[in-house]
Design an enzyme around this catalytic site. Structure first.
Site: not given
Ligand code: NAG
Ligand code: NAG
Length: 277
Positions: A85, A133, A137
Protein backbone atom coordinates in the site's frame (compact mmCIF):
# COMPACT_ATOMS: atom_id res chain seq x y z
CA UNK A 1 20.94 8.87 -19.56
CA UNK A 2 21.79 5.26 -18.93
CA UNK A 3 25.36 6.03 -18.05
CA UNK A 4 24.13 8.45 -15.38
CA UNK A 5 21.79 5.86 -13.93
CA UNK A 6 24.44 3.20 -13.68
CA UNK A 7 26.26 4.46 -10.55
CA UNK A 8 22.87 4.65 -8.85
CA UNK A 9 22.13 1.05 -9.64
CA UNK A 10 25.49 0.04 -8.29
CA UNK A 11 24.70 2.00 -5.14
CA UNK A 12 21.30 0.37 -4.88
CA UNK A 13 22.81 -3.04 -5.05
CA UNK A 14 24.38 -2.18 -1.68
CA UNK A 15 20.91 -2.00 -0.25
CA UNK A 16 20.31 -5.71 0.14
CA UNK A 17 18.29 -5.85 3.32
CA UNK A 18 20.37 -8.28 5.32
CA UNK A 19 23.20 -5.78 5.04
CA UNK A 20 21.28 -3.24 7.08
CA UNK A 21 22.31 -4.98 10.22
CA UNK A 22 25.95 -4.96 9.19
CA UNK A 23 26.20 -1.23 9.91
CA UNK A 24 29.58 -0.78 8.32
CA UNK A 25 31.09 2.67 8.27
CA UNK A 26 30.65 2.78 4.51
CA UNK A 27 27.02 2.12 4.96
CA UNK A 28 26.65 4.85 7.59
CA UNK A 29 28.41 7.25 5.27
CA UNK A 30 26.22 6.26 2.44
CA UNK A 31 23.01 6.71 4.43
CA UNK A 32 23.79 9.75 6.51
CA UNK A 33 26.63 11.49 4.79
CA UNK A 34 30.17 11.64 6.16
CA UNK A 35 30.14 11.91 9.92
CA UNK A 36 32.84 14.58 9.85
CA UNK A 37 30.57 17.00 8.07
CA UNK A 38 28.80 18.79 10.92
CA UNK A 39 26.93 21.14 8.64
CA UNK A 40 25.52 18.34 6.62
CA UNK A 41 24.29 16.51 9.71
CA UNK A 42 22.73 19.65 11.07
CA UNK A 43 20.89 20.29 7.83
CA UNK A 44 19.63 16.76 7.70
CA UNK A 45 18.20 16.90 11.21
CA UNK A 46 16.49 20.13 10.41
CA UNK A 47 15.05 18.87 7.20
CA UNK A 48 14.05 15.33 8.17
CA UNK A 49 11.40 15.86 10.83
CA UNK A 50 10.19 12.29 11.02
CA UNK A 51 11.51 9.36 12.98
CA UNK A 52 9.44 6.39 11.88
CA UNK A 53 8.05 5.02 8.66
CA UNK A 54 5.05 2.78 8.29
CA UNK A 55 5.47 0.14 5.64
CA UNK A 56 1.93 -0.93 4.86
CA UNK A 57 0.90 -4.09 3.09
CA UNK A 58 -2.63 -4.93 2.09
CA UNK A 59 -4.39 -8.22 1.67
CA UNK A 60 -6.27 -8.16 -1.67
CA UNK A 61 -8.70 -10.80 -0.35
CA UNK A 62 -10.36 -8.20 1.86
CA UNK A 63 -9.18 -4.94 0.35
CA UNK A 64 -12.33 -4.45 -1.73
CA UNK A 65 -14.51 -4.66 1.38
CA UNK A 66 -12.58 -1.73 2.81
CA UNK A 67 -14.02 0.49 0.07
CA UNK A 68 -17.50 1.89 -0.21
CA UNK A 69 -19.93 0.18 -2.57
CA UNK A 70 -19.56 2.73 -5.35
CA UNK A 71 -15.81 2.31 -5.68
CA UNK A 72 -15.12 -0.24 -8.36
CA UNK A 73 -12.56 -2.73 -7.30
CA UNK A 74 -10.66 -5.41 -9.19
CA UNK A 75 -7.95 -7.89 -8.40
CA UNK A 76 -5.78 -8.67 -11.45
CA UNK A 77 -5.47 -12.44 -12.01
CA UNK A 78 -1.73 -12.35 -11.38
CA UNK A 79 -2.21 -10.99 -7.84
CA UNK A 80 -2.16 -13.78 -5.30
CA UNK A 81 -0.36 -12.39 -2.30
CA UNK A 82 0.03 -9.37 -0.05
CA UNK A 83 0.62 -6.18 -2.02
CA UNK A 84 2.20 -2.87 -1.08
CA UNK A 85 0.00 0.00 0.00
CA UNK A 86 2.79 2.40 0.83
CA UNK A 87 5.82 3.49 2.80
CA UNK A 88 4.89 6.51 4.88
CA UNK A 89 7.01 8.70 7.09
CA UNK A 90 4.99 9.36 10.26
CA UNK A 91 4.35 13.00 11.15
CA UNK A 92 6.47 14.31 8.35
CA UNK A 93 6.19 17.94 7.46
CA UNK A 94 8.18 20.43 5.44
CA UNK A 95 8.27 17.86 2.67
CA UNK A 96 9.09 19.13 -0.76
CA UNK A 97 5.83 18.84 -2.65
CA UNK A 98 7.56 20.08 -5.75
CA UNK A 99 9.04 16.86 -7.02
CA UNK A 100 6.94 15.41 -9.82
CA UNK A 101 7.30 11.79 -10.83
CA UNK A 102 7.07 10.45 -14.35
CA UNK A 103 6.58 6.96 -15.69
CA UNK A 104 10.13 6.95 -17.04
CA UNK A 105 11.45 7.40 -13.47
CA UNK A 106 10.39 3.87 -12.55
CA UNK A 107 10.35 2.25 -15.97
CA UNK A 108 12.89 -0.39 -15.00
CA UNK A 109 10.82 -1.35 -11.96
CA UNK A 110 7.49 -1.39 -13.72
CA UNK A 111 7.11 -5.16 -13.97
CA UNK A 112 7.94 -5.65 -10.29
CA UNK A 113 5.77 -2.78 -9.18
CA UNK A 114 2.87 -4.12 -11.23
CA UNK A 115 3.24 -7.43 -9.47
CA UNK A 116 3.72 -6.17 -5.93
CA UNK A 117 2.11 -2.75 -5.90
CA UNK A 118 -0.95 -2.91 -8.16
CA UNK A 119 -3.83 -0.49 -8.02
CA UNK A 120 -6.90 -2.46 -7.06
CA UNK A 121 -9.23 0.35 -8.10
CA UNK A 122 -10.72 0.01 -11.56
CA UNK A 123 -10.55 3.72 -12.18
CA UNK A 124 -6.97 4.17 -11.04
CA UNK A 125 -4.10 3.03 -13.26
CA UNK A 126 -1.27 1.57 -11.18
CA UNK A 127 1.08 4.33 -12.23
CA UNK A 128 -1.29 6.89 -10.75
CA UNK A 129 -1.27 4.96 -7.47
CA UNK A 130 2.54 4.99 -7.40
CA UNK A 131 2.72 8.63 -8.38
CA UNK A 132 0.22 9.61 -5.66
CA UNK A 133 2.22 7.67 -3.08
CA UNK A 134 5.44 9.32 -4.19
CA UNK A 135 3.97 12.82 -4.18
CA UNK A 136 2.34 12.43 -0.77
CA UNK A 137 4.80 10.21 1.08
CA UNK A 138 7.87 9.51 -1.03
CA UNK A 139 8.83 13.17 -1.17
CA UNK A 140 8.80 13.18 2.66
CA UNK A 141 10.98 10.06 2.81
CA UNK A 142 13.37 11.63 0.31
CA UNK A 143 15.27 13.51 3.02
CA UNK A 144 17.01 10.20 3.74
CA UNK A 145 19.75 9.61 1.26
CA UNK A 146 18.86 6.04 0.32
CA UNK A 147 15.35 7.13 -0.68
CA UNK A 148 16.04 10.45 -2.32
CA UNK A 149 14.55 9.81 -5.73
CA UNK A 150 11.47 8.01 -7.06
CA UNK A 151 13.66 5.18 -8.32
CA UNK A 152 15.41 4.73 -4.97
CA UNK A 153 12.21 5.03 -2.97
CA UNK A 154 10.35 2.42 -5.02
CA UNK A 155 13.37 0.15 -5.08
CA UNK A 156 13.46 0.24 -1.26
CA UNK A 157 9.75 -0.50 -1.11
CA UNK A 158 10.17 -3.55 -3.33
CA UNK A 159 13.06 -4.78 -1.22
CA UNK A 160 10.96 -4.38 1.91
CA UNK A 161 8.14 -6.30 0.27
CA UNK A 162 10.57 -9.11 -0.52
CA UNK A 163 11.90 -9.03 3.02
CA UNK A 164 8.51 -9.11 4.75
CA UNK A 165 6.98 -12.14 3.12
CA UNK A 166 3.91 -12.27 5.32
CA UNK A 167 2.10 -14.84 3.23
CA UNK A 168 4.90 -17.33 3.68
CA UNK A 169 5.43 -16.59 7.38
CA UNK A 170 1.77 -17.24 8.01
CA UNK A 171 1.59 -20.26 5.76
CA UNK A 172 4.57 -21.84 7.48
CA UNK A 173 2.71 -21.41 10.76
CA UNK A 174 -0.45 -22.99 9.35
CA UNK A 175 -2.32 -19.70 9.01
CA UNK A 176 -3.86 -19.79 5.57
CA UNK A 177 -6.74 -17.92 3.95
CA UNK A 178 -10.08 -19.49 4.78
CA UNK A 179 -13.76 -18.61 4.78
CA UNK A 180 -14.46 -21.04 7.60
CA UNK A 181 -11.61 -20.76 10.00
CA UNK A 182 -11.52 -17.65 12.21
CA UNK A 183 -8.22 -16.48 13.68
CA UNK A 184 -7.27 -14.57 16.80
CA UNK A 185 -5.06 -11.51 16.92
CA UNK A 186 -2.76 -13.16 19.46
CA UNK A 187 -1.96 -16.17 17.26
CA UNK A 188 -1.18 -14.02 14.24
CA UNK A 189 0.90 -11.53 16.24
CA UNK A 190 2.89 -14.36 17.72
CA UNK A 191 3.91 -15.49 14.24
CA UNK A 192 4.60 -12.02 12.86
CA UNK A 193 6.20 -10.20 15.81
CA UNK A 194 9.66 -11.83 15.50
CA UNK A 195 9.81 -10.57 11.90
CA UNK A 196 7.79 -7.35 11.91
CA UNK A 197 8.53 -6.16 15.45
CA UNK A 198 6.22 -5.92 18.46
CA UNK A 199 4.66 -2.72 17.29
CA UNK A 200 3.20 -3.97 14.02
CA UNK A 201 -0.53 -3.45 13.64
CA UNK A 202 -3.06 -5.65 12.00
CA UNK A 203 -6.12 -3.91 10.68
CA UNK A 204 -9.60 -5.15 9.88
CA UNK A 205 -12.75 -3.98 8.19
CA UNK A 206 -16.24 -5.14 9.05
CA UNK A 207 -18.10 -6.67 6.13
CA UNK A 208 -21.84 -6.44 5.49
CA UNK A 209 -22.39 -9.62 7.48
CA UNK A 210 -20.63 -8.09 10.48
CA UNK A 211 -17.60 -10.31 10.11
CA UNK A 212 -14.18 -8.85 10.84
CA UNK A 213 -11.87 -9.22 7.83
CA UNK A 214 -8.12 -8.75 8.02
CA UNK A 215 -7.07 -6.46 5.19
CA UNK A 216 -3.90 -4.62 6.16
CA UNK A 217 -0.73 -4.74 8.22
CA UNK A 218 1.42 -1.77 9.19
CA UNK A 219 5.07 -2.28 10.00
CA UNK A 220 6.83 0.57 11.84
CA UNK A 221 10.42 1.10 10.70
CA UNK A 222 13.20 3.46 11.70
CA UNK A 223 14.98 5.64 9.16
CA UNK A 224 17.55 2.88 8.80
CA UNK A 225 14.71 0.45 7.99
CA UNK A 226 15.04 -1.68 11.10
CA UNK A 227 11.78 -2.74 12.74
CA UNK A 228 10.40 -1.62 16.08
CA UNK A 229 10.25 2.14 15.68
CA UNK A 230 7.87 3.61 18.24
CA UNK A 231 5.57 5.91 16.38
CA UNK A 232 3.10 6.19 19.30
CA UNK A 233 -0.08 7.06 17.54
CA UNK A 234 -0.99 6.85 13.93
CA UNK A 235 -3.85 9.30 14.27
CA UNK A 236 -2.05 11.58 11.83
CA UNK A 237 -1.88 8.84 9.36
CA UNK A 238 -5.60 8.14 9.50
CA UNK A 239 -6.35 11.75 8.76
CA UNK A 240 -3.88 11.77 5.89
CA UNK A 241 -5.22 8.50 4.60
CA UNK A 242 -8.78 9.80 4.59
CA UNK A 243 -7.64 12.76 2.59
CA UNK A 244 -5.63 10.65 0.23
CA UNK A 245 -8.42 8.21 -0.27
CA UNK A 246 -10.73 10.98 -1.40
CA UNK A 247 -14.11 9.43 -2.05
CA UNK A 248 -13.23 6.21 -0.29
CA UNK A 249 -14.87 5.64 3.04
CA UNK A 250 -12.10 4.74 5.42
CA UNK A 251 -13.96 5.40 8.68
CA UNK A 252 -14.54 1.71 8.95
CA UNK A 253 -10.88 0.60 9.15
CA UNK A 254 -9.73 -0.33 12.62
CA UNK A 255 -7.33 -2.54 14.53
CA UNK A 256 -8.57 -6.12 14.44
CA UNK A 257 -10.45 -6.72 17.71
CA UNK A 258 -7.91 -8.05 20.21
CA UNK A 259 -10.33 -10.45 21.85
CA UNK A 260 -12.69 -11.43 19.05
CA UNK A 261 -12.09 -13.50 15.95
CA UNK A 262 -11.42 -12.30 12.44
CA UNK A 263 -11.16 -13.88 9.02
CA UNK A 264 -8.23 -14.04 6.64
CA UNK A 265 -10.36 -14.57 3.56
CA UNK A 266 -9.13 -16.04 0.26
CA UNK A 267 -8.60 -13.86 -2.81
CA UNK A 268 -11.46 -14.28 -5.27
CA UNK A 269 -10.56 -12.64 -8.59
CA UNK A 270 -14.04 -13.10 -10.00
CA UNK A 271 -15.90 -11.79 -6.99
CA UNK A 272 -13.40 -9.59 -5.14
CA UNK A 273 -16.06 -8.22 -2.80
CA UNK A 274 -17.63 -11.53 -1.91
CA UNK A 275 -14.88 -14.11 -1.57
CA UNK A 276 -16.97 -16.05 0.92
CA UNK A 277 -20.41 -15.55 -0.60
C1 NAG B 1 18.68 1.92 13.45
O1 NAG B 1 18.08 3.04 14.04
C2 NAG B 1 17.63 2.83 15.37
C3 NAG B 1 16.85 4.08 15.80
O2 NAG B 1 17.53 5.24 15.46
C4 NAG B 1 18.83 2.52 16.26
O3 NAG B 1 18.39 2.30 17.59
C5 NAG B 1 19.51 1.28 15.73
O4 NAG B 1 20.67 1.01 16.48
C6 NAG B 1 19.88 1.46 14.26
N1 NAG B 1 20.38 0.18 13.75
C7 NAG B 1 21.37 0.09 12.89
C8 NAG B 1 21.76 -1.27 12.47
O5 NAG B 1 21.95 1.06 12.44
C1 NAG C 1 -18.79 5.41 5.96
O1 NAG C 1 -19.01 4.18 6.63
C2 NAG C 1 -19.65 4.35 7.88
C3 NAG C 1 -19.69 2.99 8.58
O2 NAG C 1 -20.07 1.99 7.68
C4 NAG C 1 -21.05 4.96 7.63
O3 NAG C 1 -21.72 5.13 8.87
C5 NAG C 1 -20.89 6.30 6.95
O4 NAG C 1 -22.17 6.83 6.64
C6 NAG C 1 -20.08 6.16 5.66
N1 NAG C 1 -19.79 7.47 5.12
C7 NAG C 1 -19.86 7.74 3.81
C8 NAG C 1 -19.48 9.13 3.42
O5 NAG C 1 -20.21 6.91 2.98
Amino acid sequence: MWSSVLPLLVALSLLQLPDYTAATQDWQDYKYGRQDSKTELHDKKHFCTWKCLLFTLQWPGAFCQSLDEETLCRIPPSINSWTIHGLWPVRAFRCCKCWPMFQSDVQELEAELTEHWPSLLQTQPSFHFWRDEWEKHGVCAACVEGMNSPLRYFQICLKLRGHFDIHKLLEDAGITPSCERPYKVAEVRQVLAPHLGDKHEIQCVTDDKDRELWFQVKIPLSQNLTTGCDHHSDADWDVASGRRAGRRNVSDRHPCPPQGAFYYVPIDHQRPRRPCG
